[in-house]
Design an enzyme around this catalytic site. Structure first.
Site, PDB file in Angstrom:
ATOM      1  N   ASP A  75      -6.518  -6.424  -1.557  1.00  0.00           N
ATOM      2  CA  ASP A  75      -5.095  -6.689  -1.770  1.00  0.00           C
ATOM      3  C   ASP A  75      -4.866  -7.758  -2.837  1.00  0.00           C
ATOM      4  OD1 ASP A  75      -4.501  -4.767   0.078  1.00  0.00           O
ATOM      5  OD2 ASP A  75      -3.803  -6.148   1.624  1.00  0.00           O
ATOM      6  N   HIS A  93       0.824  -1.206   0.000  1.00  0.00           N
ATOM      7  CA  HIS A  93       0.000   0.000   0.000  1.00  0.00           C
ATOM      8  C   HIS A  93       0.859   1.257   0.000  1.00  0.00           C
ATOM      9  CE1 HIS A  93      -2.804  -2.743   2.519  1.00  0.00           C
ATOM     10  NE2 HIS A  93      -3.054  -2.909   1.233  1.00  0.00           N
ATOM     11  N   TYR A 100       2.461   1.393  13.698  1.00  0.00           N
ATOM     12  CA  TYR A 100       3.203   2.314  12.849  1.00  0.00           C
ATOM     13  C   TYR A 100       2.705   3.741  12.963  1.00  0.00           C
ATOM     14  CZ  TYR A 100      -0.480   1.252   9.344  1.00  0.00           C
ATOM     15  OH  TYR A 100      -1.658   1.050   8.687  1.00  0.00           O
ATOM     16  N   LYS A 156       6.501   6.355   6.939  1.00  0.00           N
ATOM     17  CA  LYS A 156       6.047   5.486   8.024  1.00  0.00           C
ATOM     18  C   LYS A 156       7.220   5.021   8.870  1.00  0.00           C
ATOM     19  CE  LYS A 156       2.125   3.693   5.416  1.00  0.00           C
ATOM     20  NZ  LYS A 156       1.547   2.539   4.744  1.00  0.00           N
TER      21      LYS A 156
END
Length: 183
Positions: free
Chosen positions: A170, A62, A132, A72
């Site tokens: 996904d 992603h 995250y 991130k």
């Protein structure tokens, strides 16, 4: 903390200094000043996310595009995952290359992934809690993704593909060659 530059410019594996004794351990998981010095950039995080998953769950690959692109800082609180970043910066000399990092509750490593990268992970332990920080807020209209098993990427996810648990979304992401541009 030790900041280890990966083969993908701008991404770092962060090794914490862990103080262990008979009581357990102590570590500093985030220090803004040390983090910015370590990566050589000023990044502010505005959103924290956490997920719980079982063995074989693969989330990704992603990314967010344009003004909503996200850096991130990822880590595992429980269990073990193989974490993967793919460079999708169009002018990068490492465009289309990936970096895989084993993150676990034992090694307490963190992985910094700058803007312009696709990101995903697969759970290798029976369960995992993944945490995250993101440098921008999630924006549905800016979503992008790449199919996890794109042959052009050559990612070894360390588990048989038959064992993967994927979302329908996904499972149907495009190949890198057809993916939405990062910028």
């Amino acid at each position: 903390m030790e900041f280890i530059q990966t083969k993908l410019t701008g991404s770092f594996i962060i090794e914490p200094k862990i103080l262990r004794d008979e009581r357990g351990y102590f570590m500093e998981s985030f220090n803004e000043r040390l983090f910015q010095e370590g990566i050589g950039d000023r990044i502010s995080f505005v959103q924290d996310n956490q997920s719980a998953s079982v063995k074989g769950v693969l989330r990704g690959l992603h990314y967010q595009t344009g003004a909503f692109s996200q850096a991130k800082l990822v880590r595992v609180l429980k269990g073990e995952v193989l974490d993967v970043a793919v460079d999708i910066r169009p002018d990068s000399p490492t465009f289309g290359q990936h970096q895989a990092v084993l993150l676990s509750e034992d090694n307490q490593r963190q992985f910094y992934i700058p803007k312009g990268f696709a990101h995903g992970f697969v759970v290798l332990s029976e369960t995992a809690i993944f945490f995250y920080k993101c440098s921008d807020f999630y924006n549905r209209e800016s979503e992008g993704g790449i199919l996890f098993n794109d042959p052009a990427l050559g990612i070894d996810w360390k588990l048989p593909e038959a064992d993967f648990i994927l979302s329908e979304k996904d499972r149907n992401l495009p190949l890198l060659s057809n993916a939405r541009p990062a910028w």
